[in-house]
Motif scaffolding. Structure first.
Motif, short mmCIF file in Angstrom:
data_model
loop_
_atom_site.label_atom_id
_atom_site.label_comp_id
_atom_site.label_asym_id
_atom_site.label_seq_id
_atom_site.Cartn_x
_atom_site.Cartn_y
_atom_site.Cartn_z
N ALA A 54 0.78 -1.14 -0.22
CA ALA A 54 0.24 0.42 -0.42
C ALA A 54 1.15 0.84 -0.05
CB ALA A 54 -0.17 0.05 1.43
N VAL A 55 0.49 2.09 -0.01
CA VAL A 55 1.10 3.98 -0.35
C VAL A 55 0.22 4.34 0.47
CG1 VAL A 55 -0.25 4.14 -1.83
CG2 VAL A 55 2.26 5.46 -2.02
N ARG A 56 1.55 5.22 1.27
CA ARG A 56 0.61 6.68 1.66
C ARG A 56 0.94 7.78 1.21
NH1 ARG A 56 4.95 4.13 5.58
NH2 ARG A 56 3.76 2.78 6.88
N LYS A 57 0.69 9.05 1.79
CA LYS A 57 -0.30 9.96 0.88
C LYS A 57 1.08 10.80 0.46
CE LYS A 57 -2.22 15.20 2.31
NZ LYS A 57 -2.71 16.15 3.31
N ASP A 58 2.42 10.62 1.47
CA ASP A 58 3.61 10.54 1.32
C ASP A 58 4.70 10.30 0.28
OD1 ASP A 58 4.59 8.83 2.26
OD2 ASP A 58 5.31 9.47 4.12
N GLY A 59 4.06 8.92 -0.76
CA GLY A 59 4.59 8.31 -2.03
C GLY A 59 5.43 7.58 -1.21
N THR A 60 5.00 7.07 -0.35
CA THR A 60 6.49 5.91 0.92
C THR A 60 4.72 4.63 0.98
OG1 THR A 60 5.69 6.55 3.05
CG2 THR A 60 7.63 7.74 2.41
N GLU A 61 5.81 3.52 0.38
CA GLU A 61 5.73 2.23 0.36
C GLU A 61 5.59 1.25 1.66
OE1 GLU A 61 5.51 -0.51 -3.32
OE2 GLU A 61 5.45 1.91 -4.68
N PHE A 62 4.33 -0.31 2.05
CA PHE A 62 4.94 -0.29 2.77
C PHE A 62 3.91 -1.91 3.20
CE2 PHE A 62 0.52 1.81 3.62
CZ PHE A 62 0.13 0.97 3.91
N PRO A 63 4.87 -2.64 3.39
CA PRO A 63 4.34 -3.70 2.58
C PRO A 63 3.20 -4.59 3.44
CG PRO A 63 6.39 -4.52 4.35
CD PRO A 63 5.85 -3.25 4.00
N ALA A 64 2.27 -5.19 2.87
CA ALA A 64 0.47 -5.14 3.88
C ALA A 64 0.05 -6.42 4.03
CB ALA A 64 -0.12 -3.87 3.50
N GLU A 65 -0.36 -7.03 4.90
CA GLU A 65 -1.60 -7.88 4.94
C GLU A 65 -3.35 -7.02 5.08
OE1 GLU A 65 -0.94 -10.29 8.24
OE2 GLU A 65 0.65 -11.55 7.64
N ILE A 66 -3.93 -7.82 3.80
CA ILE A 66 -5.51 -6.97 4.14
C ILE A 66 -6.45 -8.50 3.95
CG2 ILE A 66 -6.68 -6.14 2.52
CD1 ILE A 66 -4.48 -4.71 0.80
N SER A 67 -7.39 -8.11 5.38
CA SER A 67 -9.01 -9.09 5.33
C SER A 67 -10.19 -8.76 4.47
CB SER A 67 -8.51 -9.11 6.49
OG SER A 67 -9.28 -8.30 6.98
N LEU A 68 -10.76 -8.85 3.75
CA LEU A 68 -12.32 -9.09 3.15
C LEU A 68 -13.09 -9.06 3.93
CD1 LEU A 68 -10.21 -7.98 -0.48
CD2 LEU A 68 -10.56 -7.04 1.19
N SER A 69 -13.62 -8.50 3.95
CA SER A 69 -15.12 -9.41 4.05
C SER A 69 -16.34 -8.40 3.15
CB SER A 69 -15.87 -9.35 5.76
OG SER A 69 -15.05 -7.55 5.90
N SER A 70 -17.67 -8.47 2.87
CA SER A 70 -18.53 -7.39 2.50
C SER A 70 -19.85 -7.96 3.56
CB SER A 70 -18.78 -8.30 0.82
OG SER A 70 -19.41 -9.94 0.69
N VAL A 71 -21.28 -6.96 3.11
CA VAL A 71 -22.05 -6.70 3.50
C VAL A 71 -23.17 -6.50 2.73
CG1 VAL A 71 -21.51 -4.80 5.31
CG2 VAL A 71 -22.89 -6.75 5.46
N ASN A 72 -24.44 -6.92 3.27
CA ASN A 72 -25.60 -6.09 2.21
C ASN A 72 -25.96 -5.11 2.87
OD1 ASN A 72 -24.58 -7.70 -0.38
ND2 ASN A 72 -26.37 -9.24 0.62
N THR A 73 -25.72 -3.53 2.28
CA THR A 73 -26.25 -2.55 2.86
C THR A 73 -27.83 -2.25 1.84
OG1 THR A 73 -25.16 -1.15 2.16
CG2 THR A 73 -25.12 -2.16 4.54
N ASP A 74 -28.50 -1.28 2.45
CA ASP A 74 -29.75 -1.11 1.57
C ASP A 74 -28.96 0.42 0.27
OD1 ASP A 74 -28.90 1.57 3.27
OD2 ASP A 74 -30.45 2.12 4.49
#
Length: 862
Positions: free
Chosen positions: A396-416
């Motif tokens: 992922a990338v920060r506002k200042d342009g620096t990158e960092f290694p990341a772990e990401i979890s995903l989940s979905s939810v149904n809303t109106d």
């Protein structure tokens, strides 16, 4: 005929006419009379049916079947009624096997098709299957079937008889009509039960369920309303619902009522309501119109649910979202950010306003943005949960342009607002660094483990050397004992042995005794190495120990080795076991002798030393006063690889079978157990110096006290008349110990174990002066025996005997205060001397805590 015979012809004719009329009325009554009789019979049944409670439909049918059986004269009356769930209920008199009969609507329809009397057992008439089943179950044959009208599907009235019977058509028609009335009554019971069940459900609901008229007058109030608003029913029924409205709610409530009057339904409106105590709560309100029999709107049904807790839960959710340690971002199907928490702001360096509504690609490194929309669309097409850490490492990338290694979890939810994908993002930079360090440590641990396995292999080899050395020494000892014992046996076989042979036998006995002493020394060495030897420490001067053993050392070393001792004149005392100091000197002297086969000099000197911080580099000792015992030889010395393993147990450079490898290891174990240390210096071809450093104490020495012990002031055997309770599980040793004590004049109570010793302590009529018990015994150790016997005979002195006394030793391998032990193997003189000394000594003072205080922590022994 009698009247006519008497000449009364007119009366006879009249009587005959009346009898004929009565016969016709009885057996061929007119239709109006038959209907009158049938109606009178059904009136009584109707009264009994009406008397049945309205909610008991089964009892209604039971009453009907009993009355129909009695009036119609049938053997069995059965009513089959369909239910709304397409099942068939069977009703008959109580206790009939028909109660468990099951049938289907199709079988009921088939039975209705046969209106005449059915012969169920006449197979050629092809009777309905249900008719055959009913006949067999009730042990009847003939069935009369009539339909019964019902509000739902028609039922069936079945009259069963064992023999053919003619039923009056009017009676059957009357009871068929009556069955329809019974069905109506049963249906009423079912309706009442449903209404009662509905009322129970409404009253037990946690929601506030209220009914009111169109002008707002409250007409019903359930338990949920009581709990929600705090008003009991008697305080609200008949009053206007405005009592529940906070100020300012009247207009919106009037609009709600107008919409209900128009036939509209209002679902889950969030409104404010006022409780009895004046507090205002938020409720979710659902309003439905109530219609009358003709479909006109007559009132309003209101369902209210307190959602104040939900509001608090939403606030809690918001708080948890903001406090989450991971950055959480919500993205809609177009890729726009719709949710962001505080940690996401900190992680990426953006303010909330800068990210909301922006494409999530803004947080993806530019080199990866081209393929990101395709991946996002694929996930929205088939959303699935992806836990943290699953899949490949991402960036992922920060506002200042620096990158960092990341772990990401995903989940979905149904809303109106459609499907929202929540993404939890975690910076794993520190984890990757820690993982690299962990891998380095794992590699180091594997190398260390390999080294330990190598050392373990060496120790196994050393253990084999130990077994060979011990076996060699013990075999020699056993050879001496067995051969000399055989010679003595041969001498004593003669009835009149030769005096010279008797003299030789005495010499042989001395050889056996010396061999036993060698075996005892070997086992003592093994126990000292294993920290299982009995430490009988005392305040002593090491110079005295050297002086006592010097002559024996000269004999051990031989004439080709020159022994020089240089004791310090004012040597400080130490707290140690004199026998263990002797063992140190003997072990070092033997090693020096083996290192100087061609002769040389062995020097033993002592000195005082005060060690400071500079003297204790890489040493377990602390600053203080110490006594140095130094043993030096002019032998062959040791190469560096031997010095490194010199104190390793079982390691030896001597030929196989010539040593146990316990010499220096035992020296090290004794010194460290006494709170000291051992230092080794050696040069190959020049010699070796071993320095034992032991802590000094401030106390007068007790040297010579041992001389006042077992061997002091022998007492004539005739004066020994005490009673000794002796416990020993080894039969042969128990017998010889019993002989030694009995020959000395003692009365002995011999026990083979703890249970027998306790029994003797309980049953012996006279006094018992001493408990002499082995330490290691099956089922009950010696110290356990002592506790149990002392509970019977308080203050009974206890003397232990054992060669392996671990159960009565402290964790430091020393004897606790007040505990005395005779070490096995012992001679009769040693045993008797210890017993006499032990019986003469005064009763120990329970306040006594051992030796005088010392400047350091040492092993205490009484």
């Amino acid at each position: 005929m009698l009247l006519s015979a008497g000449g009364r012809a007119v009366e006879a004719r009249v009587l005959a006419l009346v009898s004929g009329l009565l016969y016709l009325v009885a057996f061929v009554p007119p239709r109006w009379l038959r209907r009158t009789w049938a109606q009178s019979a059904t009136h009584a049944v109707i009264r009994r049916l009406l008397a049945v409670p309205a909610n008991e439909s089964t009892r209604t049918w039971l009453t009907y079947c009993q009355d129909a059986t009695a009036v119609l004269g049938a053997d069995v009356v059965v009513v089959l009624m369909p239910t709304v769930d397409h099942q068939v209920q069977v009703f008959t008199c109580g206790g009939s096997p028909l109660d468990r009969l099951e049938c289907t609507p199709s079988e009921l329809t088939e039975l209705l098709g046969a209106r005449d009397t059915i012969d169920a057992l006449a197979g050629w008439t092809h009777p309905p299957a249900l008719a055959v089943t009913l006949a067999r179950v009730t042990d009847t044959r003939y069935l009369t079937v009539t339909p019964v009208s019902s509000s739902d599907s028609p039922g069936v009235l079945v009259l069963l008889n064992r023999y053919r019977s003619l039923f009056a058509e009017d009676d059957v028609a009357a009871f068929t009509e009556l069955a329809g009335h019974a069905a109506a009554l049963a249906s009423r019971a079912h309706t009442l039960a449903e209404r009662e069940s509905l009322a129970v459900i409404v009253d037990s609901s946690h929601d506030a369920i209220i009914s009111k008229t169109l002008d707002g007058t409250i007409t019903s109030w359930n338990t949920g309303a009581v709990e929600l608003y705090g008003y009991p029913p008697e305080e609200v029924l008949g009053r206007h619902a405005g009592m529940l409205f906070p100020p300012g709610q009247e207009t919106s409530e009037a609009q709600f009522m107008d919409r209900i009057a128009g036939g509209e339904r209002i679902d889950q409106q969030r409104v404010l309501r006022r409780r009895k105590d004046g507090t205002v709560i938020t409720v979710s309100l659902t309003l439905s119109p109530i219609t009358d029999a003709v479909g006109q709107i007559a009132g309003v049904a209101s369902v209210s649910r307190d959602i104040s807790e939900r509001q608090r839960a939403e606030a809690m959710f918001e708080g948890l979202l903001q406090a989450a340690p991971d950055a959480i971002i919500g993205v809609n199907q177009t890729g726009a950010i719709v949710l962001i928490n505080a940690q996401a702001e900190r992680l990426f360096g953006y303010q909330r306003e800068e990210l909301l509504g922006q494409p999530v690609d803004l947080l993806v490194p530019e080199r990866l943005r081209a393929g990101h929309p395709h991946q996002r669309d694929g996930y929205f097409a088939h959303p699935r949960n992806r836990p943290m850490g699953a899949g490949a490492a991402l960036a992922a990338v920060r506002k200042d342009g620096t990158e960092f290694p990341a772990e990401i979890s995903l989940s979905s939810v149904n809303t109106d607002q459609g499907t929202i994908v929540t993404t939890a993002i975690r910076d794993v930079t520190d984890r990757l660094i820690a993982q690299a360090e962990r891998e380095r440590l794992i590699g180091q641990a594997e190398r260390d483990a390999s080294e330990r396995r190598l050392q373990h292999t060496r120790r196994l080899e050393s253990l084999g050397q130990l077994a060979g050395g011990v076996a060699h020494d013990f075999n020699n000892i056993l050879a001496v004992i067995s051969n000399y014992a055989a010679m003595i046996a041969e001498t004593l076989e003669s009835a009149d042995p030769d005096p010279r042979e008797l003299s030789d036998a005495r010499t042989d006995i001395g050889q056996i005794s010396r061999a036993a002493e060698r075996a005892a020394r070997l086992t003592k060495q093994l126990l000292a190495f294993g920290r299982r030897d009995i430490t009988q420490a005392e305040v002593l001067n090491i110079n005295h120990v050297i002086g006592d053993i010097e002559q024996m050392l000269r004999s051990t070393l031989g004439e080709h080795i020159h022994l020089v001792t240089t004791p310090h004149r004012d040597l400080w005392p130490v707290y140690a076991d004199a026998s263990q100091i002797e063992q140190i000197l003997v072990n070092l002297a033997v090693n020096a002798r083996d290192a100087m086969p061609g002769g040389g000099t062995l020097s033993i000197d002592t000195t005082n030393a005060e060690l400071g911080d500079d003297d204790l580099t890489s040493s377990p000792l602390s600053v203080g006063r110490y006594v140095r015992l130094r043993v030096s030889d002019t032998g062959s010395g040791m190469p560096p690889e031997v010095i490194e393993r010199a104190f390793e147990p079982f390691f030896t450079t001597k030929p196989k079978g010539s040593g146990t490898g316990l010499g220096l290891a035992t020296v090290y174990g004794i010194a460290t157990a006494a709170g000291g240390d051992v230092r080794l210096y050696s040069e190959n071809g020049i010699g070796t110096t071993v320095t034992i450093i032991m802590p000094a104490i401030d106390a007068p020495t007790t040297q010579g006290a041992a001389d006042d012990g077992p061997a002091a002031a022998p007492i004539a055997e005739s004066s020994a008349n005490e009673t000794i309770l002796m416990v020993e599980d080894e039969d042969d040793l128990r017998l010889i110990t019993n002989r030694i004590l009995t020959r000395a004049g003692y009365q002995v109570l011999a026990a083979s174990g703890g249970d027998e010793a306790i029994r003797l302590a309980q049953t012996h009529p006279g006094p018992i002066d001493l408990l002499l018990t082995d330490v290691i015994m099956p089922r009950m150790t010696g110290n356990e025996v002592a506790v149990r016997v002392r509970a019977i005979r308080p203050d009974l002195p206890v003397l232990y005997m054992s060669g392996y006394a671990e159960p009565v030793l402290t964790e430091n391998g020393t004897l606790p205060d007040g505990v005395t032990i005779v070490e096995k193997p012992f001679t009769s003189q040693e045993l008797l001397g210890r017993i006499r000394s032990f019986l003469r000594q005064p009763t120990p003072d329970p306040q006594h805590t051992g030796p005088p205080p010392k400047s350091r922590t040492h092993h205490h022994i009484s």
